[in-house]
Design an enzyme around this catalytic site. Structure first.
Site, PDB file in Angstrom:
ATOM      1  N   HIS A  50       0.716  -1.152   0.138  1.00 47.65           N
ATOM      2  CA  HIS A  50      -0.208   0.122  -0.265  1.00 47.65           C
ATOM      3  C   HIS A  50       0.663   0.613   0.095  1.00 47.65           C
ATOM      4  CE1 HIS A  50      -3.960  -1.461   0.160  1.00 47.65           C
ATOM      5  NE2 HIS A  50      -3.571  -2.618   1.362  1.00 47.65           N
ATOM      6  N   ASP A 105      -0.438  -4.587   5.641  1.00 46.20           N
ATOM      7  CA  ASP A 105      -0.848  -6.264   5.556  1.00 46.20           C
ATOM      8  C   ASP A 105      -0.969  -6.142   3.588  1.00 46.20           C
ATOM      9  OD1 ASP A 105      -1.602  -3.047   5.029  1.00 46.20           O
ATOM     10  OD2 ASP A 105      -4.068  -3.340   4.920  1.00 46.20           O
ATOM     11  N   GLU A 106      -2.297  -6.815   2.891  1.00 47.27           N
ATOM     12  CA  GLU A 106      -1.994  -6.943   1.205  1.00 47.27           C
ATOM     13  C   GLU A 106      -0.532  -6.875   0.579  1.00 47.27           C
ATOM     14  OE1 GLU A 106      -6.409  -6.695   1.014  1.00 47.27           O
ATOM     15  OE2 GLU A 106      -5.602  -4.845   1.369  1.00 47.27           O
ATOM     16  N   VAL A 107       0.067  -7.270   1.232  1.00 46.44           N
ATOM     17  CA  VAL A 107       1.594  -7.763   0.175  1.00 46.44           C
ATOM     18  C   VAL A 107       1.509  -8.568  -0.433  1.00 46.44           C
ATOM     19  CG1 VAL A 107       4.025  -7.505   0.300  1.00 46.44           C
ATOM     20  CG2 VAL A 107       2.748  -6.610   2.046  1.00 46.44           C
TER      21      VAL A 107
END
Ligand code: ACM
Length: 501
Positions: free
Chosen positions: A242, A305-307
């Site tokens: 992000h 988050d969300e790698v």
């Protein structure tokens, strides 16, 4: 359990005062007979001290607004006496004594608290008890002993997807204090915008924000504003994923092929920070070192988050680095990254908070895990010895009814199996307002009043679960919240006009 018939509330001025309906419901509330009249002589007595002086001033302003009565700045009578044992602390701290006791009789009211935060909550409860009666405004005679169930009661606002100006943040802080929330989690960077002024790395905001960012003076202003309302500010700079908005200014930080632009749509993007270059850590050390003194809270959120790992898999340099360090998968590379970040944070006196992905590796033992992918990760974290906070079930952008959020309890579901020692690591929770689909004009109406139901879940005893009673009180508190300045009700007409134009 007190039920608050809404129709009776509306006609309170005619039919006699209604049963008080504070939200969050206090731990103990005993009504007795009689009432304390609220009139133009209203005044505050007691040794409030410097920390409470602005609190008292604000309280009198709100009382005046709520009742339409002009109140002298210091008042003339000693209607409400405040005793605060330890009001001197300059900044609220996690786990401090937030309790208060409020006694109201026809002769006067007394508020006792151990800390400024307790006093702030007691005053907020008092304001919620003021109601119109047949002879004017009044507070019913009552004895309240109140304390929170959880120490971490937060609201996260994402200011990256859509920027929220300072005045929007501040009115939401006022509303948070009104329902006894005590953590403002400020999601300050994401793919779509880098919202903070860095003097050390100015291209972050110059090329990463479309001109919409907070100056450092504004950050200090918001932190002081929150502190005056008993609210800690936890900043979040989401790394290593992000991070698209970091790259227009500093493309050398990226794993992934440029040229880079700020995220112009939503989702999970492949480019993330490059964990294999020492310069990445030098940069982050410089940046965190610059931010750390602006935020006095010891907790610092680094996202995590969300790698999706695609950019790392496609990078020969990262793959060679991973091999030489024995890092066999994406989570292992992220664990390495987190351990480096944790050392940097420690050097600046900060503890890590991260989304529950960071649990996949072995995060440092004093990290706080924010559970968003399901309540199981909160239970897993507590079982492994980590402190955690719950956000799964409290996502406001999922547009679920208040009753849904109200039914989510940090200590039910998988967490119900925890031993008392493990359960004590569950610090509380946070409502999350992701801002893909809201902006400064609409955010209040998405946050309020539903967040008041979450605030009650986190403050009130676990037995307070009657959904119908909650909805009755939510209607009352929703109207009350408008006195704090949030616009969830008042914006309805103007927004309708915009649609109709
Ligand atoms: C998250 O919602 N990606 C923390």
């Amino acid at each position: 359990m007190i039920r608050y018939p809404f129709a009776i509330a509306l006609f309170a001025g005619i039919a006699g005062a209604a049963t008080p309906a504070p939200m969050p419901m206090p731990a103990k509330m005993e009504l007795s007979t009689g009432k304390l009249p609220i009139d133009a002589t209203f005044g505050i007595a007691g040794d409030a001290g410097p920390r409470l002086a602005p609190v008292v001033k604000r309280f009198l302003g709100r009382l005046s607004r709520q009742t339409g009565i002009f109140l002298a700045p210091a008042g003339t009578a000693s209607t409400l006496r405040i005793e605060c044992a330890n009001c001197g602390a300059a900044y609220p701290s996690l786990g401090e004594d937030e309790s208060y006791q409020l006694d109201v009789t026809p002769a006067g009211a007394q508020l006792k608290a151990a800390t400024a935060e307790g006093a702030i909550y007691g005053l907020e409860t008092f304001l919620q008890l003021v109601q119109p009666g047949p002879d004017g405004f009044q507070v019913p005679a009552v004895h309240i002993e109140d304390r929170p169930r959880f120490a971490w009661r937060g609201l996260m606002l994402d200011v990256s997807r859509h920027f929220l100006p300072v005045e929007v943040i501040e009115r939401n802080l006022d509303a948070m204090a009104a329902v006894k929330l005590n953590v403002f989690h400020w999601h300050l960077s994401d793919d779509q915008g880098f919202r903070v002024e860095s003097k050390r790395y100015p291209k972050l905001q110059q090329l990463g924000s479309d001109g919409m960012f907070y100056t450092q003076d504004q950050l200090r202003e918001v932190v002081a504003y929150a502190r005056d309302r008993g609210i800690r500010v936890v900043p979040e700079f989401d790394i290593p994923g992000h991070t698209l908005s970091w790259f227009p200014g500093y493309p050398e930080l990226a794993s992934g092929t440029g040229p880079f632009d700020i995220g112009r749509h939503f989702g999970v993007f492949d480019p993330v920070l490059d964990p294999s270059r020492e310069e990445t850590y030098t940069f982050l050390d410089g940046f965190i070192g610059e931010m750390a003194p602006l935020f006095p809270d010891p907790f610092f959120h680094v996202g995590g988050d969300e790698v999706n790992g695609r950019a790392w898999k496609q990078s020969e340099a990262v793959q060679a680095f991973a091999k030489s360090h024995g890092l066999d998968k994406t989570a292992a590379i992220q664990t390495y990254f987190n351990q480096r970040i944790q050392k940097i944070l420690k050097n600046y006196g900060k503890n890590m908070v991260g989304w529950d992905e960071i649990l996949d590796g072995d995060p440092p033992q004093d990290a706080i895990i924010q559970s968003w992918q399901g309540q199981k990760s909160l239970a897993d974290a507590a079982t492994k010895g980590y402190r955690g906070i719950l956000s799964s079930g409290y996502y406001l952008d999922h547009v679920r009814p208040a009753g849904y959020h109200y039914g989510v309890d940090p200590l039910t579901g998988p967490a119900a199996q925890l031993t008392p020692e493990q359960a004590a690591r569950v610090l509380g929770g946070e409502a999350c307002m992701w801002a893909e689909l809201v902006d400064a004009e609409t955010v209040d109406s998405r946050v309020w009043p539903r967040t008041a139901a979450i605030a009650e879940r986190l403050w009130s005893p676990r037995e307070v679960t009657d959904v119908n009673a909650m909805y009755d009180r939510l209607e009352v508190v929703s109207r009350f919240l408008e006195w704090t300045g949030v616009t969830h009700r008042s914006s309805y007409g103007p927004m309708l006009n915009q649609i109709g134009r």
